[in-house]
Design a protein around this motif. Structure first.
Motif: not given
Length: 622
Positions: A46, A116, A124, A489-490, A494
């Motif tokens: 993140a 993003t 990830n 994940s954010t 994810d």
């Protein structure tokens, strides 16, 4: 391997699990993300640095007077001073138009244009482990300038320029046009990965020998665009280069010269291999490859056929390139959706070895992993399997003839003992022992043709009941309603993906592999040599590479037809082809014992002739 969980429960778990705290190097440098011989997740995904740069190339493909610039969206760990990381790079034309992966993910940006969400799990999973991820828009696509030239020099040069920038050899700019400083956060070591078009460009960039590219992982990838759009002189689909350009690029109006070249230099009217196609053929430059290569392909891929990996693999072997291969029984499918846990583990170790320099022994393990039955994978020292040898058998005795009937594949491979006008059906078996085919078969025909040309089509068929991957539906896989997570994940990106399983079915026969040859290109793919009706010719039909075992008790069939409306645009010429069965041969790459004898010639032929039938020509699926 992560447990498969319903999407809602999994989303809750992702939200409450604490991310690892940022890790920083000691003042003397070092790699805090390395434990022994592997990288481990120590960085907060993140908190990763997310930025975009535009790398300047040496091209001006759109002829606007300014060098083209390739957009690079980066996700990299916030490492702290003294720590540098390598880069995993996926250069793709699909980030805005078509998506990546089984779920068709696209790039997403915030209101300031900062990325993003990057498609797929690479960022990830690997960013917390001390890697940067670069999602590169190929020239002329998404946020890049220039012109998309479909596997050509412009898009290869654009991806190559990104590697140059990461190694301090090319300039880059921000969205506002201001210069961006050199990428001092990276070691300069790059690994390219990608499926289909993405993997094809990885092959092309590797063939330039660009310093800094340490490894590539081409998945279902093209090594010769001629062989993708032409089957030995037979046209797969007219206007195919322009069609692909129009799908991935919205810069057609700015790229008139390139678009014109795609239409005319590709030579639809002849099917010849020319300078246009040489510029999109990466195989002759295999000796320049400095990177290690991890090839992955489905043996039932009807989009990017298997000769693409097999011929590239042979060239890499001749050049002494460090390499590894995975073959599975599905179609145009990413191994993430075939054997997910083993794939992520193997890919992790591969990148650790070649990008981090960690001596984990992956390069000393068996070079080949092959799926021999649905869900059953075996390992071998190499591919084709060690001990494979060519076994040549004649097609039969006497002569036979067949007249073009534009048969569908189902009709062409129906019961080989049946009377089906428009084909020759040759049978070998029932087999007294299993027959392992590993490599590229071929059919050598002595023929007389009553037209200047016709397409010659060959299919190898396994006749016998078995449970097989149903590759003609969904590429042989189906999406489940559970999912698993691979990385951190954010809220915007994810790491969780629906699980996928092979689609299997029990059938009484299956087409193993296919091959096509335009008869007028029998001397050379560079020009045509029209046939004379009063002469016999030797014509070889190359058959796509395969790996399979035909069980004992089954019969191996060789089906010969002409035009093939489901796979090519070759017209029905109405030709009658006479075949000298006694002097024509089938050559198979086999291991172990092989006892192949013709059990039947073409049972439907009468006095060497067949009844002629006609069917409407159809365009192939694109």
């Amino acid at each position: 391997m992560p447990l498969a969980l319903p999407r809602l429960l999994l989303a809750c778990l992702v939200a409450v699990v604490a991310a690892p705290a940022p890790a920083y190097a000691s003042p003397g440098g070092g790699r805090p993300y390395v434990r022994g011989t592997e990288t481990v997740p120590v960085y907060d995904y993140a908190d990763a640095v997310r930025e975009s740069v535009w790398v300047q190339t040496s091209d001006d493909a759109d002829e606007d007077g300014s060098p083209d610039r390739v957009a690079v969206d980066l996700v990299r760990p916030r490492t702290g001073p003294g720590v540098k990381v390598p880069v995993i790079m996926d250069a793709s034309p699909y980030y805005a138009c078509c998506g990546r992966g089984n779920e068709g993910e696209l790039k997403e940006y915030d209101e300031n244009g900062v990325i993003t969400k990057a498609p797929l799990f690479y960022d990830n999973y690997f960013v917390p482990r001390g890697y940067a991820f670069a999602a590169v828009d190929l020239t002329g696509t998404n946020r890049s300038t220039g012109c998309e030239d479909v596997g050509g020099p412009h898009e290869v040069a654009g991806a190559e320029a990104v590697i140059d920038w990461l190694n301090g050899r090319a300039p880059a700019f921000a969205a506002d046009g201001s210069p961006v400083s050199a990428a001092g956060w990276t070691t300069g070591k790059v690994g390219m990965i990608g499926k289909s078009w993405d993997g094809s460009i990885a092959n092309g960039v590797a063939a330039t020998g660009v310093p800094g590219l340490e490894t590539i992982v081409p998945i279902s990838a093209i090594s010769s665009w001629y062989d993708y759009m032409r089957y030995n002189g037979s046209l797969r689909a007219s206007g195919y280069p322009n069609y692909l350009q129009s799908v991935v690029s919205d810069r057609i109006a700015q790229c008139a010269a390139v678009t014109e070249s795609l239409a005319h230099d590709s030579a639809d009217e002849t099917g010849d291999y020319n300078g246009f196609w040489r510029a999109r053929d990466y195989r002759p430059a295999a000796s320049k490859v400095r990177a290690s290569v991890f090839v992955v392909h489905g043996v039932n891929d009807l989009n990017v056929t298997t000769n693409q990996f097999a011929r590239w693999w042979d060239e890499l072997a001749d050049a002494g390139v460090p390499r590894k291969i995975w073959l599975h029984q599905t179609g145009h499918v990413d191994p993430f959706d075939v054997r997910r846990g083993a794939w992520v583990d193997t890919l992790h170790r591969w990148f650790d070895r070649w990008l981090q320099g960690l001596r984990n022994g992956v390069e000393r393990e068996p070079r080949a992993t092959v799926e021999t039955a649905p869900g059953t994978f075996t390992e071998a020292r190499d591919w084709p399997l060690p001990g494979t040898r060519p076994v040549t058998v004649r097609l039969g005795s006497g002569t036979a003839a067949y007249t073009d009937a534009s048969l569908t594949e189902d009709r062409a491979v129906a019961d080989p003992a049946a009377d089906v006008p428009g084909r020759l059906a040759l049978r070998y078996g029932p087999l007294t022992a299993p027959l392992r085919i590993s490599g590229s078969p071929s059919v050598r025909l002595r023929v007389r043709v009553d037209r200047p040309t016709t397409q010659l089509t060959a299919r190898l068929v396994d006749y016998g009941t078995a449970t097989r991957v149903q590759y003609d539906r969904g590429e042989g896989v189906r999406t489940l309603d559970t999912e698993s997570c691979w990385g951190e994940s954010t809220a915007a990106d994810d790491a969780c993906y629906f699980d996928v399983a092979e689609r299997v079915v029990t059938t009484d026969h299956a087409v193993l592999t296919r091959g096509w040859q335009d008869a007028a290109h029998h001397v050379s793919l560079r020009f045509t040599t029209p046939l004379r009706a009063d002469r016999w010719y030797w014509i070889t039909v190359p058959v796509d590479a395969y790996d399979a075992t035909v069980p004992a008790g089954h019969t191996l069939g060789l089906i010969l037809t002409q035009s093939d409306p489901e796979f090519t645009e070759a017209p029905n010429t109405g030709a009658t082809v006479n075949v000298d069965l006694a002097r024509s041969t089938l050559t198979l790459p086999v291991t172990g014992r092989a006892s192949l004898k013709p059990s039947s010639a073409a049972p439907h032929t009468r006095n060497g002739l067949t009844a002629e039938s006609r069917s409407r020509h159809q365009l192939p699926h694109r």
